[in-house]
Write an enzyme that holds these catalytic residues in place. Sequence first.
Site, PDB file in Angstrom:
ATOM      1  N   HIS A 149     -10.197  -2.634  11.892  1.00 11.43           N
ATOM      2  CA  HIS A 149      -9.128  -3.484  11.337  1.00 11.43           C
ATOM      3  C   HIS A 149      -8.860  -4.611  12.344  1.00 11.43           C
ATOM      4  O   HIS A 149      -7.840  -4.639  13.013  1.00 11.43           O
ATOM      5  CB  HIS A 149      -7.880  -2.616  11.132  1.00 11.43           C
ATOM      6  CG  HIS A 149      -6.792  -3.250  10.302  1.00 11.43           C
ATOM      7  ND1 HIS A 149      -5.500  -2.774  10.305  1.00 11.43           N
ATOM      8  CD2 HIS A 149      -6.806  -4.284   9.439  1.00 11.43           C
ATOM      9  CE1 HIS A 149      -4.759  -3.497   9.475  1.00 11.43           C
ATOM     10  NE2 HIS A 149      -5.532  -4.430   8.948  1.00 11.43           N
TER      11      HIS A 149
ATOM     12  N   TYR B 178      -1.840  -3.470  -6.687  1.00  9.41           N
ATOM     13  CA  TYR B 178      -1.551  -4.167  -5.428  1.00  9.41           C
ATOM     14  C   TYR B 178      -2.785  -4.218  -4.520  1.00  9.41           C
ATOM     15  O   TYR B 178      -3.507  -3.228  -4.360  1.00  9.41           O
ATOM     16  CB  TYR B 178      -0.397  -3.488  -4.660  1.00  9.41           C
ATOM     17  CG  TYR B 178      -0.333  -4.043  -3.254  1.00  9.41           C
ATOM     18  CD1 TYR B 178       0.159  -5.328  -3.031  1.00  9.41           C
ATOM     19  CD2 TYR B 178      -0.874  -3.353  -2.175  1.00  9.41           C
ATOM     20  CE1 TYR B 178       0.128  -5.889  -1.767  1.00  9.41           C
ATOM     21  CE2 TYR B 178      -0.898  -3.912  -0.900  1.00  9.41           C
ATOM     22  CZ  TYR B 178      -0.398  -5.180  -0.709  1.00  9.41           C
ATOM     23  OH  TYR B 178      -0.450  -5.741   0.534  1.00  9.41           O
TER      24      TYR B 178
ATOM     25  N   ARG C 255       0.845  -1.192   0.000  1.00  3.81           N
ATOM     26  CA  ARG C 255       0.000   0.000   0.000  1.00  3.81           C
ATOM     27  C   ARG C 255       0.883   1.245   0.000  1.00  3.81           C
ATOM     28  O   ARG C 255       1.939   1.269   0.609  1.00  3.81           O
ATOM     29  CB  ARG C 255      -0.921   0.014   1.230  1.00  3.81           C
ATOM     30  CG  ARG C 255      -2.112  -0.923   1.119  1.00  3.81           C
ATOM     31  CD  ARG C 255      -3.011  -0.860   2.341  1.00  3.81           C
ATOM     32  NE  ARG C 255      -2.336  -1.372   3.520  1.00  3.81           N
ATOM     33  CZ  ARG C 255      -1.751  -0.637   4.443  1.00  3.81           C
ATOM     34  NH1 ARG C 255      -1.793   0.689   4.383  1.00  3.81           N
ATOM     35  NH2 ARG C 255      -1.152  -1.203   5.462  1.00  3.81           N
TER      36      ARG C 255
ATOM     37  N   SER D 180      -1.044  -3.725  10.296  1.00  4.40           N
ATOM     38  CA  SER D 180      -0.692  -4.604   9.185  1.00  4.40           C
ATOM     39  C   SER D 180       0.588  -5.373   9.507  1.00  4.40           C
ATOM     40  O   SER D 180       1.538  -4.799  10.048  1.00  4.40           O
ATOM     41  CB  SER D 180      -0.478  -3.774   7.925  1.00  4.40           C
ATOM     42  OG  SER D 180      -1.648  -3.047   7.648  1.00  4.40           O
TER      43      SER D 180
ATOM     44  N   CYS E 263       1.114  -7.584  11.749  1.00  2.16           N
ATOM     45  CA  CYS E 263       1.410  -7.742  13.177  1.00  2.16           C
ATOM     46  C   CYS E 263       0.699  -8.945  13.788  1.00  2.16           C
ATOM     47  O   CYS E 263       0.591  -9.049  15.015  1.00  2.16           O
ATOM     48  CB  CYS E 263       1.083  -6.463  13.942  1.00  2.16           C
ATOM     49  SG  CYS E 263       2.214  -5.123  13.545  1.00  2.16           S
TER      50      CYS E 263
ATOM     51  N   ASP F 177      -9.063 -10.041   9.201  1.00  5.37           N
ATOM     52  CA  ASP F 177      -8.534  -8.693   8.926  1.00  5.37           C
ATOM     53  C   ASP F 177      -9.506  -7.558   9.273  1.00  5.37           C
ATOM     54  O   ASP F 177      -9.074  -6.513   9.717  1.00  5.37           O
ATOM     55  CB  ASP F 177      -8.136  -8.590   7.449  1.00  5.37           C
ATOM     56  CG  ASP F 177      -7.200  -7.423   7.152  1.00  5.37           C
ATOM     57  OD1 ASP F 177      -6.181  -7.290   7.845  1.00  5.37           O
ATOM     58  OD2 ASP F 177      -7.485  -6.634   6.232  1.00  5.37           O
TER      59      ASP F 177
ATOM     60  N   LYS G 244      -9.701  -2.556   2.090  1.00  3.65           N
ATOM     61  CA  LYS G 244      -9.378  -1.417   2.949  1.00  3.65           C
ATOM     62  C   LYS G 244     -10.180  -0.178   2.549  1.00  3.65           C
ATOM     63  O   LYS G 244     -10.613   0.605   3.391  1.00  3.65           O
ATOM     64  CB  LYS G 244      -7.873  -1.142   2.935  1.00  3.65           C
ATOM     65  CG  LYS G 244      -7.042  -2.289   3.519  1.00  3.65           C
ATOM     66  CD  LYS G 244      -7.474  -2.592   4.909  1.00  3.65           C
ATOM     67  CE  LYS G 244      -6.966  -3.829   5.592  1.00  3.65           C
ATOM     68  NZ  LYS G 244      -5.650  -4.295   5.532  1.00  3.65           N
TER      69      LYS G 244
ATOM     70  N   ARG H 121       1.944 -12.288  -0.783  1.00  6.19           N
ATOM     71  CA  ARG H 121       0.605 -12.598  -0.241  1.00  6.19           C
ATOM     72  C   ARG H 121       0.005 -13.833  -0.871  1.00  6.19           C
ATOM     73  O   ARG H 121       0.366 -14.234  -1.984  1.00  6.19           O
ATOM     74  CB  ARG H 121      -0.337 -11.412  -0.531  1.00  6.19           C
ATOM     75  CG  ARG H 121       0.078 -10.091   0.123  1.00  6.19           C
ATOM     76  CD  ARG H 121      -0.613  -9.891   1.435  1.00  6.19           C
ATOM     77  NE  ARG H 121      -0.013  -8.826   2.236  1.00  6.19           N
ATOM     78  CZ  ARG H 121      -0.517  -8.450   3.413  1.00  6.19           C
ATOM     79  NH1 ARG H 121      -1.595  -9.005   3.904  1.00  6.19           N
ATOM     80  NH2 ARG H 121       0.084  -7.507   4.116  1.00  6.19           N
TER      81      ARG H 121
HETATM   82  P1  GTP Z   1      -2.037  -7.889   7.387  1.00  2.00           P
HETATM   83  O1  GTP Z   1      -2.596  -8.910   6.453  1.00  2.00           O
HETATM   84  O2  GTP Z   1      -0.970  -7.049   6.762  1.00  2.00           O
HETATM   85  O3  GTP Z   1      -3.091  -7.045   8.022  1.00  2.00           O
HETATM   86  O4  GTP Z   1      -1.200  -8.681   8.518  1.00  2.00           O
HETATM   87  P2  GTP Z   1      -1.635  -9.524   9.805  1.00  2.00           P
HETATM   88  O5  GTP Z   1      -1.883  -8.620  10.958  1.00  2.00           O
HETATM   89  O6  GTP Z   1      -2.699 -10.487   9.453  1.00  2.00           O
HETATM   90  O7  GTP Z   1      -0.274 -10.303  10.167  1.00  2.00           O
HETATM   91  P3  GTP Z   1       0.104 -11.837   9.971  1.00  2.00           P
HETATM   92  O8  GTP Z   1      -0.688 -12.743  10.848  1.00  2.00           O
HETATM   93  O9  GTP Z   1       0.122 -12.159   8.532  1.00  2.00           O
HETATM   94  O10 GTP Z   1       1.601 -11.839  10.524  1.00  2.00           O
HETATM   95  C1  GTP Z   1       2.593 -10.992  10.001  1.00  2.00           C
HETATM   96  C2  GTP Z   1       3.965 -11.453  10.416  1.00  2.00           C
HETATM   97  O11 GTP Z   1       4.063 -11.509  11.832  1.00  2.00           O
HETATM   98  C3  GTP Z   1       4.328 -12.844   9.898  1.00  2.00           C
HETATM   99  O12 GTP Z   1       5.661 -12.834   9.460  1.00  2.00           O
HETATM  100  C4  GTP Z   1       4.189 -13.713  11.123  1.00  2.00           C
HETATM  101  O13 GTP Z   1       5.035 -14.820  11.066  1.00  2.00           O
HETATM  102  C5  GTP Z   1       4.527 -12.771  12.273  1.00  2.00           C
HETATM  103  N1  GTP Z   1       3.806 -13.140  13.511  1.00  2.00           N
HETATM  104  C6  GTP Z   1       2.479 -13.381  13.617  1.00  2.00           C
HETATM  105  N2  GTP Z   1       2.143 -13.731  14.881  1.00  2.00           N
HETATM  106  C7  GTP Z   1       3.290 -13.703  15.596  1.00  2.00           C
HETATM  107  C8  GTP Z   1       3.605 -13.959  16.982  1.00  2.00           C
HETATM  108  O14 GTP Z   1       2.754 -14.303  17.798  1.00  2.00           O
HETATM  109  N3  GTP Z   1       4.911 -13.793  17.350  1.00  2.00           N
HETATM  110  C9  GTP Z   1       5.881 -13.425  16.458  1.00  2.00           C
HETATM  111  N4  GTP Z   1       7.125 -13.291  16.911  1.00  2.00           N
HETATM  112  N5  GTP Z   1       5.613 -13.178  15.140  1.00  2.00           N
HETATM  113  C10 GTP Z   1       4.345 -13.309  14.724  1.00  2.00           C
HETATM  114  C1  SPV Z   2      -2.854  -4.699   5.309  1.00  2.00           C
HETATM  115  O1  SPV Z   2      -1.885  -4.080   4.813  1.00  2.00           O
HETATM  116  O2  SPV Z   2      -3.327  -4.429   6.440  1.00  2.00           O
HETATM  117  C2  SPV Z   2      -3.452  -5.827   4.580  1.00  2.00           C
HETATM  118  C3  SPV Z   2      -3.061  -6.039   3.193  1.00  2.00           C
HETATM  119  O3  SPV Z   2      -4.304  -6.519   5.108  1.00  2.00           O
HETATM  120  S1  SPV Z   2      -3.819  -4.885   2.143  1.00  2.00           S
HETATM  121  O4  SPV Z   2      -4.989  -5.511   1.547  1.00  2.00           O
HETATM  122  O5  SPV Z   2      -2.853  -4.556   1.115  1.00  2.00           O
HETATM  123  O6  SPV Z   2      -4.217  -3.720   2.875  1.00  2.00           O
HETATM  124 MN    MN Z   3      -4.698  -5.846   7.225  1.00  2.00          MN
END
Ligand code: GTP
Ligand code: SPV
Ligand code: MN
Length: 592
Positions: free
Chosen positions: A234, A205, A77, A256, A258, A285, A214, A376
Site C-alpha cells: 500500500h 463503494y 470500506r 488510508s 494519511c 496508492d 485493494k 473521492r
Molecule cells: P487513501 O486514498 O485513503 O489511501 O489516502 P491517502 O493516503 O492517499 O491520503 P491523501 O493524500 O488523500 O490525504 C488524506 C488527508 O490527509 C487529506 O485531507 C489531506 O489534506 C491530509 N494530508 C495529506 N498530507 C498531509 C500533510 O503533509 N500534513 C497534513 N497535516 N495533512 C495532510
Molecule cells: C483506501 O481506503 O486506502 C483507499 C480508498 O485508497 S479505497 O479504494 O476505498 O480502498
Molecule cells: Mn489507499
Amino acid sequence: MLKTEEQKLTTNSHLVSWVREMAELCRPDAVVWCDGSEAERKRLTQESLAISEIIELNQEKMPGCYLHRSNPNDVARTEHLTFICTQKKEDVGPTNNWMEPREAYRKLGGIFSGSMRGRKMYVIPFIMGPARSSSSKVGVQITDSIYVVLNMRIMTRMGKIALDQLGQSNDFTRCLHGKADLDINRRFICHFPEDNTIWSVGSAYGGNALLGKKCLALRIGSFLGRRQGWMAEHMLILGIQNPKGEIHYVSAAFPSQCGKTNLAMMIPPQGLAAKGYKVWTVGDDIAWLRPGPDGRLWAINPEAGFFGVAVGTGQKSNPNALKTIQKNTLFTNVVLTKDKTVWWEGFENPPAEGIDWKGKPWTLASGEKGAHPNSRFTAPASQCPCISPEWENPKGVPISAMFFGGRRAKVAPLIYETLNWQHGTYVGATMASETTAAATGAVGVVRRDPMAMLPFCGYNMGDYFGHWLSIGKKIAKPPKIFHVNWFKTDSQGKFLWPGFGENLRVLLWAIERVEGAGKAKQTPIGNVPTADAIDLTGLDISKEKMEYLLEVDRAEWEAELDSQNEFFDKFAGRLPKEIISEQEALRARLKK
Ligand code: GTP
Ligand code: SPV
Ligand code: MN
C-alpha cells in the site's frame, strides 16, 4: 444469451465458461462484454445518466466530468465485512476475518442468486500494471453497476487490451461483483486467494467494489507475491529529481487518508524549486515491487488512475491533483454547486449554497459539512501534470528509499532512519496510526497498522513479516528504510509541521543519507537529522519547533514498546524471531 458479443471479443474458453456460470447464478437480462472503446464510454455514460446513477457536471468548465452520490450507508470500506477465505483458518492470521471457502460461496451465492434480474451484467477484462509487462496481472470483473464500469475504465487498462494480454490463458483473477440491494446486512467482500477469486456483494463503494484495487492488487496480490517472490504494498511511488537532473525513486506506505496522494503529487516549495528540485508521480496508492537482476528493488504502479480523497484537496495543499481532475473525472459524494461544478471542505472559494453529498440543499452558513469526509475523485493518471515519463515502464523504477508513516500526535519524530532492512521491517511491522474516515468505524483511535497493510494483507501477517525479511535477503542493494510523521501536534492539537510540499525537505535529507551524506544523530530508535540537517530554505519555522519535531522521548518509547507487545501477542508462534529480537535490541538501547 451470451453468444454474439462474446465471440467477437474472445475465444478464451476458461473465461467464456466462467462468465456463463456467473450469468446463470445472477440471472441478468443481458451480458455486455466491455471492449474499452470510446464509443462504449459514451454509451455507458448515457445509460448511467438515464437511471440517475450519475449527474452531468458543467461540460464547458469540466468536460467529461460526472458526479455520483452513494447510498449513504455505503461510503467507505467495511473492514468487518471483508473476509479472506482459505482452507485453513490459521492461514489468514489474527488480523483478518476468515470464512471457510465453501461456506462463503454458499452464503454469497445465495445473495447473488437472481440478483441481476432487471439489470445488465457487464464483463470487464482488465490489466493491473502496464500492458505487456511481465509484472502485470489480468483480472476479469463482472458487475451490475455502470458506475463501477466507468471507474474501472479509469483505474485499470481495460477491455480489448486485457483480452489480448490474456490470450487463451486461464491465469486471471475471477472477480464477481454485484450491488444486490446495497443492504449492509447482506454485504460481504470475500477473497479466495487459493482460487484466485474475489466475490463482493452489497456495496458499490470504491475499495469494496473496484475489485482491481485493494482486493486484487493488495489482498490477492500479496498472497501471489509471497508465492512468487515479489511484494504487493500500500505504497505511493515518486521520483525526486535533483538540480543535476538525477532522479531517485522512493516509495511510501501510509495508511488510508494519511497523505499518499498528496505526497505523490507534491510541488517543491519555492526555496527548493528555485534550486532546481522536481517531483515526478509514478503512483499514489499501490506498488508492486520485485527484486531486479541488479540487486535493487523495482516498483510498478499497477493502477492507471487515482481514486483520491476529495476533502482537503485544494489549491494550496495539492494543486497538481486539482489540475488532474479538470476533465474526464468522476466525483463521488461531494457538493454540487449552482453552476454544476463541485466543491468540498478544504477546497478554496466555497460556494454560498449547493446540494450536499446526500442530495439535500446545503448552505455554507449552516456550518454543516457538504461533502462526505471520504468523498473521492476518480481521474486518469495520465492527466497529472507531474506524471513521471517512467510511470508505464514495464520494468518499473528502481527504489532508493522507502518510508513508513502514520498519523501520530506524539511519539514518532518527523523522520528517523532505520539501521538496516531487518530493523526497517520491524519498524514497518510496528507502525501505528490514528484511524480515518476511509473505513467505517471510529475515527482518531490509534491502532497498529503494519506497513499500512492491516486491512489489505491477504494472508497471515506473521508470515507477511517473514516475507519482507526474506526479500531483504534476496536484494544486494536494498533501499534504505525511514519512518516519517507529518502529524505531530502541539498542546492545542495543531499540526506542528506544515506538511504537503514542505515534506520534500524531509525526503531530501533521506536521499542525502542514501548517498552517504546528510548529518544525523544516533538515538535509540534510529538516526534522526541534526537540528541543522534539513534544508529549511524559505520556510519560517522556529528552532524550538524543529527540536520538538525531531525529539525522541525515552519514556514515550518505553510505553510504545509495551503497547507493541499487545499486538505481537496475537501472533503467538507465527511472528518471526527477527522481529522480536529487533524489539529487544531497541529496548536495550532505550535503557542505556
Ligand atoms: P487513501 O486514498 O485513503 O489511501 O489516502 P491517502 O493516503 O492517499 O491520503 P491523501 O493524500 O488523500 O490525504 C488524506 C488527508 O490527509 C487529506 O485531507 C489531506 O489534506 C491530509 N494530508 C495529506 N498530507 C498531509 C500533510 O503533509 N500534513 C497534513 N497535516 N495533512 C495532510
Ligand atoms: C483506501 O481506503 O486506502 C483507499 C480508498 O485508497 S479505497 O479504494 O476505498 O480502498
Ligand atoms: Mn489507499
